[in-house]
Write a protein that holds these residues in place. Sequence first.
Motif, PDB file in Angstrom:
ATOM      1  N   ALA A  35       0.825  -1.209   0.000  1.00  0.00           N
ATOM      2  CA  ALA A  35       0.000   0.000   0.000  1.00  0.00           C
ATOM      3  C   ALA A  35       0.861   1.262   0.000  1.00  0.00           C
ATOM      4  O   ALA A  35       0.546   2.249  -0.673  1.00  0.00           O
ATOM      5  N   THR A  36       1.974   1.228   0.733  1.00  0.00           N
ATOM      6  CA  THR A  36       2.881   2.379   0.756  1.00  0.00           C
ATOM      7  C   THR A  36       3.462   2.641  -0.620  1.00  0.00           C
ATOM      8  O   THR A  36       3.513   3.788  -1.083  1.00  0.00           O
ATOM      9  N   ARG A  37       3.896   1.592  -1.285  1.00  0.00           N
ATOM     10  CA  ARG A  37       4.485   1.728  -2.631  1.00  0.00           C
ATOM     11  C   ARG A  37       3.443   2.242  -3.627  1.00  0.00           C
ATOM     12  O   ARG A  37       3.740   3.111  -4.448  1.00  0.00           O
ATOM     13  N   ILE A  38       2.224   1.716  -3.552  1.00  0.00           N
ATOM     14  CA  ILE A  38       1.161   2.154  -4.459  1.00  0.00           C
ATOM     15  C   ILE A  38       0.833   3.625  -4.213  1.00  0.00           C
ATOM     16  O   ILE A  38       0.641   4.396  -5.163  1.00  0.00           O
ATOM     17  N   ARG A 105     -11.117  -4.459  -1.807  1.00  0.00           N
ATOM     18  CA  ARG A 105     -11.355  -3.376  -0.862  1.00  0.00           C
ATOM     19  C   ARG A 105     -10.285  -3.290   0.212  1.00  0.00           C
ATOM     20  O   ARG A 105     -10.065  -2.222   0.776  1.00  0.00           O
ATOM     21  N   VAL A 106      -9.628  -4.417   0.512  1.00  0.00           N
ATOM     22  CA  VAL A 106      -8.582  -4.407   1.526  1.00  0.00           C
ATOM     23  C   VAL A 106      -7.431  -3.513   1.067  1.00  0.00           C
ATOM     24  O   VAL A 106      -6.953  -2.651   1.822  1.00  0.00           O
ATOM     25  N   ILE A 107      -6.996  -3.678  -0.166  1.00  0.00           N
ATOM     26  CA  ILE A 107      -5.907  -2.848  -0.696  1.00  0.00           C
ATOM     27  C   ILE A 107      -6.381  -1.411  -0.896  1.00  0.00           C
ATOM     28  O   ILE A 107      -5.674  -0.460  -0.576  1.00  0.00           O
ATOM     29  N   GLU A 108      -7.594  -1.228  -1.399  1.00  0.00           N
ATOM     30  CA  GLU A 108      -8.122   0.116  -1.609  1.00  0.00           C
ATOM     31  C   GLU A 108      -8.176   0.896  -0.302  1.00  0.00           C
ATOM     32  O   GLU A 108      -7.796   2.066  -0.246  1.00  0.00           O
ATOM     33  N   LYS A 109      -8.628   0.252   0.761  1.00  0.00           N
ATOM     34  CA  LYS A 109      -8.739   0.909   2.063  1.00  0.00           C
ATOM     35  C   LYS A 109      -7.360   1.251   2.633  1.00  0.00           C
ATOM     36  O   LYS A 109      -7.162   2.322   3.209  1.00  0.00           O
TER      37      LYS A 109
END
Length: 147
Positions: A35-38, A105-109
């Motif tokens: 998530a940090t990289r994205i 949704r886990v990654i989106e959140k």
Amino acid sequence: MMESLIVNKTYVPKGQVEREWLLVDAEGQNLGRLATRIAQLLLGKHRPDYTPGVLMGANVVVINAEKVEVFPTRLESKVYYHHSGYPGGIKEINLKRQFEKFPERVIEKAVWGMIPKNKLGRRQYKNLHVYAGPKHPHYAQQPELID
């Protein structure tokens, strides 16, 4: 005696900024680090000409969201809340159940928590496309695979 004044110039991109399409495979990667990289890619911080306040980030396509890794104890302890807007309308779902129902949704959140909560941040967030499996509809844009 006159001191010399040093002036640092601020770079501002002129015209339309060329934005690329990037493909990220989430299989076997840690959720937080992914998530940090994205988030960095969406904000445009990977570019040498990064300018805050300007939409310079890439369009990021994430595949295999269902295969991202999370610590086993975190699956039970992490809880997502949302409210229906009615009295007593608080709803909760734990991470394990969220993975079963909507793994995207886990990654989106997780990424949403790392993006600024303003107009620019909402515009940058729209450039995130997350898919549970390996297939995605963005083949025409020829996204470049990022490790």
